[in-house]
Design an enzyme around this catalytic site. Structure first.
Site, PDB file in Angstrom:
ATOM      1  NE  ARG A 117      10.445 -30.826  23.648  1.00 30.17           N
ATOM      2  CZ  ARG A 117      10.348 -29.618  24.230  1.00 30.17           C
ATOM      3  NH1 ARG A 117       9.373 -29.779  25.133  1.00 30.17           N
ATOM      4  NH2 ARG A 117      10.664 -28.754  23.469  1.00 30.17           N
ATOM      5  CG  ASP A 123       5.442 -32.313  15.743  1.00 27.36           C
ATOM      6  OD1 ASP A 123       5.288 -32.039  17.118  1.00 27.36           O
ATOM      7  OD2 ASP A 123       5.606 -31.366  14.807  1.00 27.36           O
ATOM      8  CE1 TYR A 178      12.362 -35.554  13.452  1.00 22.91           C
ATOM      9  CE2 TYR A 178      14.258 -33.895  13.811  1.00 22.91           C
ATOM     10  CZ  TYR A 178      13.558 -34.378  13.967  1.00 22.91           C
ATOM     11  OH  TYR A 178      13.260 -34.417  15.514  1.00 22.91           O
ATOM     12  NE  ARG A 207       4.984 -31.860  10.229  1.00 20.31           N
ATOM     13  CZ  ARG A 207       3.821 -31.672  10.929  1.00 20.31           C
ATOM     14  NH1 ARG A 207       2.856 -31.954   9.816  1.00 20.31           N
ATOM     15  NH2 ARG A 207       4.024 -31.662  12.103  1.00 20.31           N
TER      16      ARG A 207
END
Length: 268
Positions: A50, A52, A110, A197
């Site tokens: 999911r 952001d 990622y 992040r």
């Protein structure tokens, strides 16, 4: 029939993956397109991660169940004819009955991209690469990254959700140069909210020389979120790939994942 869809999207103009009232989301656009293409009043989908608001994807995976199997090539063409240009269905395939895009995943990978020199900043990729005003030492960032790899409580790097675990297995965290752009690869069984992040924000401070290499370990062991760790901008982050076990191991993987964490505790 259970279907698997592989998606790519530019997250710039989306309020994240998850459907929200009156907000433009990837899930909202996809389910509306599926309902039209399949001529159904509503369609439910489950995604692998999911993402952001502002986060992109090249390798998002979703599953859905349909009563009447569609012709898959035609379905892909119809969906891409309905969807806006910033979302594409890359492929559709029949999945094993036990396939679960979320709970069946072994890992998510990622990439975070940073242009830290004037020569590396490309205006054409400004929505996908973070422009950083000072050069970063990738060797120091790689040394610090090694301290974070493994199974840990990443509470220091997550936005805590009540009742949710922050224990994750970080399988890979590394940095390399790609045509001058610094690319971080982050792979884990799952991620909690803002984890990638925050990790990048910590490592940027080390790459700039503002913090020593062992600061990463110090932050990790504190197990308490600190304002000294910046959460970097979303637009540098892309979900690149999701890994799954062979079909005959899917069911056991789903059971394993759900036993380890309650469904509401698992983020992308």
């Amino acid at each position: 029939m259970r279907l698997r869809l592989d998606l790519a999207y530019d997250g710039t103009d989306f309020h994240g993956w998850a459907a929200q009232p009156r907000l433009r989301t990837v899930q909202g656009e996809l389910t509306a397109a599926l309902a039209t293409a399949l001529r159904l009043p509503a369609v439910d989908v489950v995604c692998a991660g999911r993402t952001d608001a502002g986060v992109h994807a090249r390798g998002q995976v979703v599953h859905l169940d349909v009563a009447e199997p569609p012709e898959l090539g035609s379905l892909v063409r119809r969906l891409n004819g309905i969807l806006p240009a910033d979302v594409r269905v890359r492929r559709a395939a029949e999945a094993a009955p036990a396939f679960d895009a979320r709970f069946g995943a072994l890992w998510r990978r990622y990439a975070y991209r940073i242009a830290d020199t004037p020569a590396a900043v490309d205006p054409l990729t400004r929505s996908h690469v973070l422009a950083w005003p000072r050069p970063l030492d990738e060797a120091a960032m790689n040394a610090a990254s090694l301290l974070l790899v493994g199974r840990h409580d990443f509470a220091s790097f997550c936005k805590q959700r009540e009742g949710a675990t922050t224990i994750r297995t970080l399988e890979e965290l590394s940095w390399r140069r790609d045509d001058g752009v610094l690319v971080g690869t982050v792979r884990a069984d799952a991620f909690c909210h803002s984890m990638v992040r925050s990790l990048v924000g910590c490592l940027i401070a080390i790459g700039e020389g503002r913090r020593p290499v062992d600061w990463a370990d110090e932050i990790l062991r504190a197990a308490v979120r600190s304002s000294s760790v910046a959460v970097v901008h979303a637009h540098g982050l892309t979900l690149e790939e999701v890994g799954y076990p062979p079909d005959d191991e899917l069911e056991s993987r789903v059971h394993q994942t759900m036993a380890r964490r309650r469904p509401e505790e698992i983020d992308g």
